[in-house]
Enzyme design. Structure first.
Site, PDB file in Angstrom:
ATOM      1  N   ASP A 161      -5.381  -5.081   6.464  1.00 21.26           N
ATOM      2  CA  ASP A 161      -6.602  -4.484   5.926  1.00 21.26           C
ATOM      3  C   ASP A 161      -7.675  -5.570   5.762  1.00 21.26           C
ATOM      4  O   ASP A 161      -8.826  -5.418   6.180  1.00 21.26           O
ATOM      5  CB  ASP A 161      -6.274  -3.849   4.571  1.00 21.26           C
ATOM      6  CG  ASP A 161      -7.376  -2.956   4.061  1.00 21.26           C
ATOM      7  OD1 ASP A 161      -8.269  -2.618   4.858  1.00 21.26           O
ATOM      8  OD2 ASP A 161      -7.353  -2.603   2.871  1.00 21.26           O
TER       9      ASP A 161
ATOM     10  N   ASP B 208      -2.602 -17.320   5.566  1.00 21.38           N
ATOM     11  CA  ASP B 208      -3.709 -18.133   5.071  1.00 21.38           C
ATOM     12  C   ASP B 208      -4.214 -19.067   6.175  1.00 21.38           C
ATOM     13  O   ASP B 208      -5.418 -19.281   6.339  1.00 21.38           O
ATOM     14  CB  ASP B 208      -3.321 -18.923   3.807  1.00 21.38           C
ATOM     15  CG  ASP B 208      -1.944 -19.547   3.882  1.00 21.38           C
ATOM     16  OD1 ASP B 208      -1.154 -19.140   4.761  1.00 21.38           O
ATOM     17  OD2 ASP B 208      -1.649 -20.445   3.079  1.00 21.38           O
TER      18      ASP B 208
ATOM     19  N   TYR C  28       0.809  -1.219   0.000  1.00 20.04           N
ATOM     20  CA  TYR C  28       0.000   0.000   0.000  1.00 20.04           C
ATOM     21  C   TYR C  28       0.845   1.274   0.000  1.00 20.04           C
ATOM     22  O   TYR C  28       0.313   2.364   0.108  1.00 20.04           O
ATOM     23  CB  TYR C  28      -0.919   0.027   1.227  1.00 20.04           C
ATOM     24  CG  TYR C  28      -2.112  -0.897   1.162  1.00 20.04           C
ATOM     25  CD1 TYR C  28      -2.212  -1.900   0.208  1.00 20.04           C
ATOM     26  CD2 TYR C  28      -3.143  -0.770   2.077  1.00 20.04           C
ATOM     27  CE1 TYR C  28      -3.292  -2.762   0.167  1.00 20.04           C
ATOM     28  CE2 TYR C  28      -4.232  -1.619   2.040  1.00 20.04           C
ATOM     29  CZ  TYR C  28      -4.300  -2.608   1.085  1.00 20.04           C
ATOM     30  OH  TYR C  28      -5.389  -3.449   1.066  1.00 20.04           O
TER      31      TYR C  28
ATOM     32  N   LYS D 244       3.872 -14.457   5.289  1.00 22.44           N
ATOM     33  CA  LYS D 244       3.941 -15.402   4.183  1.00 22.44           C
ATOM     34  C   LYS D 244       5.425 -15.512   3.810  1.00 22.44           C
ATOM     35  O   LYS D 244       5.815 -15.276   2.654  1.00 22.44           O
ATOM     36  CB  LYS D 244       3.085 -14.844   3.021  1.00 22.44           C
ATOM     37  CG  LYS D 244       2.559 -15.878   2.074  1.00 22.44           C
ATOM     38  CD  LYS D 244       1.544 -16.812   2.662  1.00 22.44           C
ATOM     39  CE  LYS D 244       1.431 -18.017   1.749  1.00 22.44           C
ATOM     40  NZ  LYS D 244       0.756 -19.156   2.264  1.00 22.44           N
TER      41      LYS D 244
END
Ligand code: ATP
Length: 357
Positions: free
Chosen positions: A247, A223, A123, A190
């Site tokens: 977010d 995940d 972002y 991740k």
């Protein structure tokens, strides 16, 4: 008496901000409101959605309570929310997701806090448009130096993760956990796929965790975190995430505890704090007395705690919880059994609880 910048915003903002002001005034918390327009009304009055005097007011008062503001698309104005974050260095976004009795949910008791890094990651806005000269240069460079092929018809967004920003947000999450007597901090990542961005995020956090041995710590892939949140969200306590994951996961958590109408939030920096509901300006229901004011009122509860007025905060939170538990006054988003209550009716009920108690 604390002076606070109040930005009603646009869309449903003015309705929920007025409701919040009434509720806080009914607590008698001694707040002096310094009201400023931003968003659509500011464009009309000043020709810009974020006039300088709004920033000046927050810098002077240090604390703001803000309704949603829309940045008009295609007008060349930069996002007001991003501008506020950057100008005031609001690096931490905190979204407490607590399930109040009486709110329809698939779960029974939930109390999760999502801490999101606010300044970098995908972002940050480092983007290359498909077909642009800049992207052609980048493609050429990456291919020549590293042999990384990027498809000719691709657009590219860059994901910077720094040790500095990671340290700031992870320390913030641990300090928050300690101060609020929370059990553990869960860090989402991740790192197996993005070794040099999420890998650095994970490595930095693991080192810091050694300095906070009195708070539990676990790191899991984002995940898998999503799976736990859908399956056994009670297992989670404070969650710390980088910007994009934060977010998504914070909206997921808002959904677990009743949706956007009851989800408060705050953006904090080293010097300034801006309290605001998670929801946007919801133009579909604006001006119709349909908006749930509770998300913004609970944001004011967080603000009162930040201002060092825990008794006032507790009183206001108890009044909101009382109205939710009673279930007589619910806006449409909370799926009432009978006709939905109007914004003002929910506010009246909260003020009545405060007056009674
Ligand atoms: P933005 O792009 O500014 O986030 P949006 O319209 O995409 O705006 P939201 O405004 O956050 O997203 O809300 C999505 C929908 O959720 C709204 O259209 C509205 O129907 C509902 N909603 C949001 N906030 C509230 C609220 N306080 N009370 C009731 N419904 C709400």
């Amino acid at each position: 008496m604390a002076k606070v910048t109040l930005i009603p915003g646009d869309g449903i903002g003015p309705e929920v901000a007025e409701a919040t002001r009434r509720a806080v005034d009914a607590v008698d918390a001694g707040i002096e409101w310094d009201v400023h327009e931003a968003g659509a009304p500011a464009i009309e009055s000043y020709g810009t959605p974020l006039p300088d005097h709004v920033l000046e007011s927050i810098k002077t008062n240090k604390v703001a309570l803000k309704g949603p503001v829309t940045t008009p698309v295609g007008t060349g104005f930069r996002s007001i929310n991003v501008a506020l974050r950057q100008e005031l260095d609001l690096y931490a976004s905190v979204r407490p997701c607590r399930l109040y009795a009486g709110v329809p949910s698939r779960f029974e008791a939930l109390d999760i806090v999502v801490v999101r890094e606010n300044t970098e990651d995908l972002y940050e806005g480092i983007e290359f448009e498909r077909g642009s000269k800049e992207l052609a240069k980048l493609r050429g460079y990456l291919n020549y130096v590293h042999g990384f092929p990027i498809a000719k018809d691709a657009g590219v967004s860059v994901k910077p993760i720094s040790i500095t920003a990671t340290r700031d947000i992870v320390c913030f999450a641990f300090d928050y956990a300690k101060e609020h007597r929370r059990r553990k901090v869960t860090l989402g990542h991740k790192a197996n796929i993005m070794r040099f961005s999420d890998g650095l995020w994970l490595e930095t956090a693991e080192k810091l965790a050694e300095d906070y041995r009195d708070v539990g710590f676990e790191a899991i892939q984002v995940d898998e975190l999503a799976m736990w949140l859908a399956w056994h969200p009670q297992e989670l306590d404070v969650i710390v995430l980088s910007n994009l994951y934060g977010d998504i996961i914070s909206d997921l958590c808002a959904g677990l505890v009743g949706g956007l109408g009851v989800a408060p939030g705050m953006n904090l920096g080293h010097e300034y704090a801006v309290f605001e509901p998670t929801h946007g300006s919801a133009p579909d229901i604006a001006g119709q007395q349909m908006a749930n004011p509770i998300a913004m009122i609970l944001s004011a509860v967080l603000m009162l705690r930040h201002l060092g007025q825990p008794a006032d905060a507790d009183r206001l939170e108890r009044a909101v919880a009382g109205v939710l538990a009673e279930g007589k006054h619910r806006t449409a988003d909370l799926r009432p059994a009978g006709p939905p209550a109007k914004t003002d009716e929910v506010t009246d009920a909260i003020v009545a609880q405060l007056d009674a108690g």
